[in-house]
Write an enzyme that holds these catalytic residues in place. Structure first.
Site, PDB file in Angstrom:
ATOM      1  N   LYS A  13       0.857  -1.201   0.000  1.00 19.77           N
ATOM      2  CA  LYS A  13       0.000   0.000   0.000  1.00 19.77           C
ATOM      3  C   LYS A  13       0.886   1.243   0.000  1.00 19.77           C
ATOM      4  CE  LYS A  13      -0.039   1.942   3.684  1.00 19.77           C
ATOM      5  NZ  LYS A  13      -0.004   2.425   5.086  1.00 19.77           N
ATOM      6  N   ASP A 140      -5.428  -0.885   8.804  1.00 18.65           N
ATOM      7  CA  ASP A 140      -5.243  -0.861   7.343  1.00 18.65           C
ATOM      8  C   ASP A 140      -5.833  -2.088   6.647  1.00 18.65           C
ATOM      9  OD1 ASP A 140      -3.948   1.540   7.294  1.00 18.65           O
ATOM     10  OD2 ASP A 140      -1.932   0.726   7.054  1.00 18.65           O
TER      11      ASP A 140
HETATM   12  P1  ATP Z   1       1.320  -0.105   8.158  1.00 20.77           P
HETATM   13  O1  ATP Z   1       1.703   0.596   6.897  1.00 20.77           O
HETATM   14  O2  ATP Z   1      -0.042  -0.771   8.115  1.00 20.77           O
HETATM   15  O3  ATP Z   1       1.583   0.671   9.416  1.00 20.77           O
HETATM   16  P2  ATP Z   1       3.822  -1.477   8.192  1.00 20.77           P
HETATM   17  O4  ATP Z   1       4.191  -1.721   6.766  1.00 20.77           O
HETATM   18  O5  ATP Z   1       4.464  -0.310   8.859  1.00 20.77           O
HETATM   19  O6  ATP Z   1       2.246  -1.395   8.291  1.00 20.77           O
HETATM   20  P3  ATP Z   1       4.001  -4.295   8.740  1.00 20.77           P
HETATM   21  O7  ATP Z   1       5.103  -4.764   7.820  1.00 20.77           O
HETATM   22  O8  ATP Z   1       2.618  -4.586   8.340  1.00 20.77           O
HETATM   23  O9  ATP Z   1       4.151  -2.735   9.039  1.00 20.77           O
HETATM   24  O10 ATP Z   1       4.342  -4.902  10.185  1.00 20.77           O
HETATM   25  C1  ATP Z   1       3.822  -4.409  11.379  1.00 20.77           C
HETATM   26  C2  ATP Z   1       4.132  -5.403  12.496  1.00 20.77           C
HETATM   27  O11 ATP Z   1       3.340  -6.581  12.311  1.00 20.77           O
HETATM   28  C3  ATP Z   1       5.577  -5.860  12.520  1.00 20.77           C
HETATM   29  O12 ATP Z   1       6.144  -5.416  13.711  1.00 20.77           O
HETATM   30  C4  ATP Z   1       5.544  -7.376  12.453  1.00 20.77           C
HETATM   31  O13 ATP Z   1       6.307  -7.965  13.482  1.00 20.77           O
HETATM   32  C5  ATP Z   1       4.076  -7.759  12.607  1.00 20.77           C
HETATM   33  N1  ATP Z   1       3.619  -8.800  11.627  1.00 20.77           N
HETATM   34  C6  ATP Z   1       2.793  -9.815  11.879  1.00 20.77           C
HETATM   35  N2  ATP Z   1       2.538 -10.533  10.766  1.00 20.77           N
HETATM   36  C7  ATP Z   1       3.214  -9.961   9.773  1.00 20.77           C
HETATM   37  C8  ATP Z   1       3.339 -10.248   8.381  1.00 20.77           C
HETATM   38  N3  ATP Z   1       2.700 -11.275   7.790  1.00 20.77           N
HETATM   39  N4  ATP Z   1       4.126  -9.427   7.654  1.00 20.77           N
HETATM   40  C9  ATP Z   1       4.761  -8.385   8.244  1.00 20.77           C
HETATM   41  N5  ATP Z   1       4.674  -8.081   9.540  1.00 20.77           N
HETATM   42  C10 ATP Z   1       3.907  -8.850  10.323  1.00 20.77           C
END
Ligand code: ATP
Length: 288
Positions: A13, A140
């Protein structure tokens, strides 16, 4: 791929802009954001199996939490409880997106996992019921369940699907520093943005770009305090030839640049990879 095995893509996203417009009494921030999805993402492969089994591979497999903490497991648990069935299936997640990086890799994995389990377990396709479950998995996740451009308001739960947008070409760049979303919101202390009226009625890519340039990501200062490298990434993207503008996505640290066409984006990718071999850098096109 064996018979009955199928693959789904979990796209990244991008918040083309993200304005923080206030805070609710319960501490959640109110926002307005144009969220889009791109043709870069994780892959989930599903196969029948009598219990639930999750394998993770790919370049960022090593940064993942324990399988029981994985949002794919949480999606399975929620869906199984809702439909009074058992969690089952073998899922192979290929983790191509950096973790905790503002491009909703985990949310997209869990939204797509819901779709995959619905198919694998033979559940009915009930969009509204799925959306309610998606909300419980994370802010999200409902947008990721749609996977196409959405205008999000409230705490992200009020979503309007946008009419078709023109193709847009991006470069995504991340300095490879995990940037936890709660930490960024804790540091946010800028003034709130006034709420805007937003409609998707723009025609050409250039009209879109001209409007998007007027907006911003209000989390940029807070995210740059948590991860100072963000400023360097924004500067490096903005300095690539033909970049219309560079901006932070979500709470970071992934930033994106916007270009006229795929060739200009690819030229920027090649240049940035030379200059910053330690960064994650990828071209990306809009999923319309
Ligand atoms: P957003 O943009 O929604 O804030 P993000 O990209 O910053 O998300 P993610 O990569 O979705 O962050 O990860 C957020 C947290 O979720 C991480 O700290 C991770 O440990 C946990 N997590 C659990 N399952 C997953 C997964 N399948 N992929 C990535 N992270 C995961």
């Amino acid at each position: 791929m064996a018979f009955n095995t199928f693959q789904l893509q979990a796209p990244a996203k991008i918040n083309l802009f993200l304005h923080i417009t206030g805070k609710r009494d319960d501490g959640y921030h109110l926002l307005q954001s144009l969220m889009v999805f791109v043709d870069v993402g994780d892959t989930l492969e599903f196969a029948p199996h009598d219990s639930l089994f999750l394998d993770v591979d790919g370049p960022f497999a090593g940064d993942m939490p324990a399988p029981s903490e994985n949002l794919i497991y949480k999606a399975a648990g929620l869906l199984a409880a809702e439909y009074k069935t058992t969690m089952r299936g073998r899922v192979r997640l290929t983790k191509n997106l950096p973790v905790a990086s503002g491009i909703a890799g985990g949310s997209s994995d869990s939204a797509v996992a819901m779709r995959g389990f619905v198919k694998l377990w033979g559940l009915p396709e009930e969009h509204e019921r799925m959306q309610r479950l998606a909300q419980r998995l994370g802010a999200d996740v409902p947008a990721c369940f749609i996977g196409k451009p959405v205008w999000a308001e409230g705490i992200g739960e009020k979503m309007t699907r946008l009419p078709e947008m023109p193709q847009m070409h991006f470069v995504l760049a991340n300095p490879m520093v995990a940037t936890p979303t709660p930490e960024v919101f804790r540091r946010f202390n800028s003034k709130y943005s006034p709420a805007i009226q937003f409609s998707g009625r723009r025609k050409s890519m250039h009209e879109w770009i001209a409007d998007l340039k007027l907006y911003r990501n209000d989390l940029t200062d807070a995210a740059s305090e948590v991860t100072p490298e963000i400023k360097q990434v924004l500067r490096a993207l903005a300095e690539t030839p033909n970049c219309h503008f560079a901006r932070l996505s979500g709470s970071g640290a992934t930033c994106f640049g916007v270009y006229d066409n795929a060739d200009a984006a690819m030229a920027a990718v090649n240049k940035l990879k030379q200059l910053h071999p330690g960064w994650w850098i990828s071209p990306a096109n809009l999923l319309r």
